[in-house]
Design a protein around this motif. Structure first.
Motif, PDB file in Angstrom:
ATOM      1  N   LEU A 122       0.964  -1.184  -0.068  1.00 41.70           N
ATOM      2  CA  LEU A 122       0.093   0.101  -0.010  1.00 41.70           C
ATOM      3  C   LEU A 122       0.854   1.203   0.020  1.00 41.70           C
ATOM      4  O   LEU A 122       1.469   1.622   0.990  1.00 41.70           O
ATOM      5  N   ARG A 123       0.899   2.103  -1.126  1.00 42.57           N
ATOM      6  CA  ARG A 123       1.939   2.991  -1.220  1.00 42.57           C
ATOM      7  C   ARG A 123       1.282   4.312  -1.204  1.00 42.57           C
ATOM      8  O   ARG A 123       0.632   4.698  -2.463  1.00 42.57           O
ATOM      9  N   ARG A 124       1.159   5.085  -0.331  1.00 42.56           N
ATOM     10  CA  ARG A 124       0.388   6.434  -0.271  1.00 42.56           C
ATOM     11  C   ARG A 124       1.084   7.242  -1.046  1.00 42.56           C
ATOM     12  O   ARG A 124       2.457   7.472  -0.879  1.00 42.56           O
ATOM     13  N   PRO A 125       0.406   8.035  -2.163  1.00 38.58           N
ATOM     14  CA  PRO A 125       0.915   9.069  -3.032  1.00 38.58           C
ATOM     15  C   PRO A 125       1.632  10.084  -2.216  1.00 38.58           C
ATOM     16  O   PRO A 125       1.234  10.589  -1.059  1.00 38.58           O
ATOM     17  N   GLY A 126       2.727  10.636  -2.501  1.00 35.31           N
ATOM     18  CA  GLY A 126       3.446  11.752  -1.853  1.00 35.31           C
ATOM     19  C   GLY A 126       2.612  13.047  -2.212  1.00 35.31           C
ATOM     20  O   GLY A 126       1.498  13.300  -3.280  1.00 35.31           O
ATOM     21  N   TRP A 127       2.816  14.198  -1.539  1.00 29.22           N
ATOM     22  CA  TRP A 127       2.412  15.464  -1.626  1.00 29.22           C
ATOM     23  C   TRP A 127       3.134  15.998  -2.801  1.00 29.22           C
ATOM     24  O   TRP A 127       4.377  15.819  -3.143  1.00 29.22           O
ATOM     25  N   GLU A 153      -2.519   2.406  -4.454  1.00 27.02           N
ATOM     26  CA  GLU A 153      -2.344   3.908  -3.552  1.00 27.02           C
ATOM     27  C   GLU A 153      -3.413   4.114  -2.492  1.00 27.02           C
ATOM     28  O   GLU A 153      -3.259   4.935  -1.719  1.00 27.02           O
ATOM     29  N   THR A 154      -4.597   3.347  -2.700  1.00 23.24           N
ATOM     30  CA  THR A 154      -5.640   3.335  -1.635  1.00 23.24           C
ATOM     31  C   THR A 154      -5.924   2.184  -0.994  1.00 23.24           C
ATOM     32  O   THR A 154      -5.802   1.197  -1.636  1.00 23.24           O
ATOM     33  N   VAL A 155      -6.584   2.217  -0.141  1.00 22.08           N
ATOM     34  CA  VAL A 155      -7.289   1.087   0.731  1.00 22.08           C
ATOM     35  C   VAL A 155      -8.323   0.278  -0.062  1.00 22.08           C
ATOM     36  O   VAL A 155      -8.256  -0.898  -0.139  1.00 22.08           O
ATOM     37  N   GLU A 156      -8.981   0.963  -0.856  1.00 24.36           N
ATOM     38  CA  GLU A 156     -10.051   0.337  -1.663  1.00 24.36           C
ATOM     39  C   GLU A 156      -9.351  -0.399  -2.749  1.00 24.36           C
ATOM     40  O   GLU A 156      -9.850  -1.450  -3.063  1.00 24.36           O
ATOM     41  N   ALA A 157      -8.513   0.310  -3.329  1.00 26.07           N
ATOM     42  CA  ALA A 157      -7.838  -0.242  -4.515  1.00 26.07           C
ATOM     43  C   ALA A 157      -6.958  -1.777  -3.970  1.00 26.07           C
ATOM     44  O   ALA A 157      -6.945  -2.822  -4.885  1.00 26.07           O
ATOM     45  N   LEU A 158      -6.369  -1.465  -2.861  1.00 24.33           N
ATOM     46  CA  LEU A 158      -5.521  -2.855  -2.388  1.00 24.33           C
ATOM     47  C   LEU A 158      -6.739  -3.999  -2.034  1.00 24.33           C
ATOM     48  O   LEU A 158      -6.282  -4.818  -2.227  1.00 24.33           O
ATOM     49  N   ALA A 159      -7.633  -3.694  -1.554  1.00 28.18           N
ATOM     50  CA  ALA A 159      -8.455  -4.416  -1.034  1.00 28.18           C
ATOM     51  C   ALA A 159      -9.151  -5.295  -2.149  1.00 28.18           C
ATOM     52  O   ALA A 159      -9.255  -6.784  -2.091  1.00 28.18           O
ATOM     53  N   GLY A 160      -9.446  -4.630  -3.300  1.00 30.25           N
ATOM     54  CA  GLY A 160      -9.853  -5.309  -4.662  1.00 30.25           C
ATOM     55  C   GLY A 160      -8.616  -6.174  -5.079  1.00 30.25           C
ATOM     56  O   GLY A 160      -8.975  -7.368  -5.682  1.00 30.25           O
ATOM     57  N   MET A 161      -7.286  -5.908  -4.941  1.00 34.63           N
ATOM     58  CA  MET A 161      -6.418  -6.743  -5.255  1.00 34.63           C
ATOM     59  C   MET A 161      -6.473  -8.013  -4.558  1.00 34.63           C
ATOM     60  O   MET A 161      -6.170  -9.187  -4.858  1.00 34.63           O
ATOM     61  N   VAL A 162      -6.518  -7.862  -3.280  1.00 38.07           N
ATOM     62  CA  VAL A 162      -6.671  -8.954  -2.359  1.00 38.07           C
ATOM     63  C   VAL A 162      -7.783  -9.999  -2.637  1.00 38.07           C
ATOM     64  O   VAL A 162      -7.632 -11.163  -2.666  1.00 38.07           O
TER      65      VAL A 162
END
Length: 255
Positions: A99-104, A234-243
């Protein structure tokens, strides 16, 4: 079939992801925390605290626990942990996601000076005394003892122990999120003229960056380290989809 998932956490997103996955009947989730915060927020899932003993120790844990999926949801600057996770996944054959949070990104009006490493920021402050807000947590502020001519405001969740060996420092204990209005009041109250920050990304600590922009204050932005190249979102939702794609048979997904 129950899939055993180990999440390497310490971020808000890790806690959110753990809760989302734990709600699935086919997932058994354990959240691992480094144990650096003395009073962590309740996580809502089983928690393992403390290190593993490097990549080899993590690999041994994955084998012993029968882990079927490793998720790296650590802080963007936890480069060593991320490297160990990738190495342990390769050694064991356990799938890994990150899970890679985007930088500012700098906006109009920002006065950013991008710096490699916290020690580089200490050097870049220069010889002339300045009033510096160290928004770095407590783990890495000791390097600023090499620049004792400055006044430091240091904010952390847990106390800085031992305190810095510098003649002029104030310490503030606080846990985010921090809004722009409150951050502006803080910067003005302490007459800060430079903020030293990591590019953490996310909304919880962006207030200081927006406040510095509004006040015309310089920000020394410590660049992110290079992290291992593993499948990520980049987001929890997207990673949950990958899982979901990993743990659900194609028939259940309607494929």
């Amino acid at each position: 079939m129950t899939h055993r998932i180990l999440i390497l956490g310490g971020t808000t997103e890790a806690r959110q992801l753990a809760g989302k996955l734990a709600a699935r009947a086919d997932c058994s989730v354990t959240l691992s925390l480094a144990g650096r915060t003395g009073n962590p927020i309740a996580q809502g899932v089983p928690v393992r605290s403390g290190g593993f003993g490097g990549a080899d120790g993590l690999a041994a844990y994955l084998r012993e626990a029968g882990t079927g999926l490793l998720i790296d949801a650590t802080h963007p600057y936890a480069a060593r942990i991320s490297a160990n996770a990738a190495q342990a996944a390769r050694a064991t054959g356990v799938p890994i996601l990150a899970l890679r949070r985007p930088g500012w990104e700098a906006a109009q009006g920002d006065r950013w000076l991008e710096i490699d490493g916290v020690a580089g920021a200490a050097r870049a402050l220069g010889d002339v005394p300045r009033r510096v807000f160290l928004a770095l947590g407590r783990q890495e502020v000791a390097v600023f003892e090499a620049a004792p001519q400055h006044h430091y405001l240091i904010r952390s969740v847990d106390p800085v122990e031992p305190k810095l060996v510098v003649p002029d420092a104030d310490y503030l204990l606080a846990r985010g999120p921090f809004g722009e209005t409150d951050e502006r009041v803080l910067l003005e109250k302490h007459r800060i003229d430079v903020v030293v920050s990591k590019n953490s990304g996310g909304a919880a600590t962006y207030g200081k960056i927006a406040a510095a922009r509004g006040l015309g204050i310089e920000v020394m932005m410590v660049r992110r380290p290079v992290l291992p190249d593993v499948p990520s979102a980049e987001t929890v939702e997207a990673l949950a989809g990958m899982v979901r794609h990993l743990v659900e048979p194609e028939a259940e997904r309607g494929v």
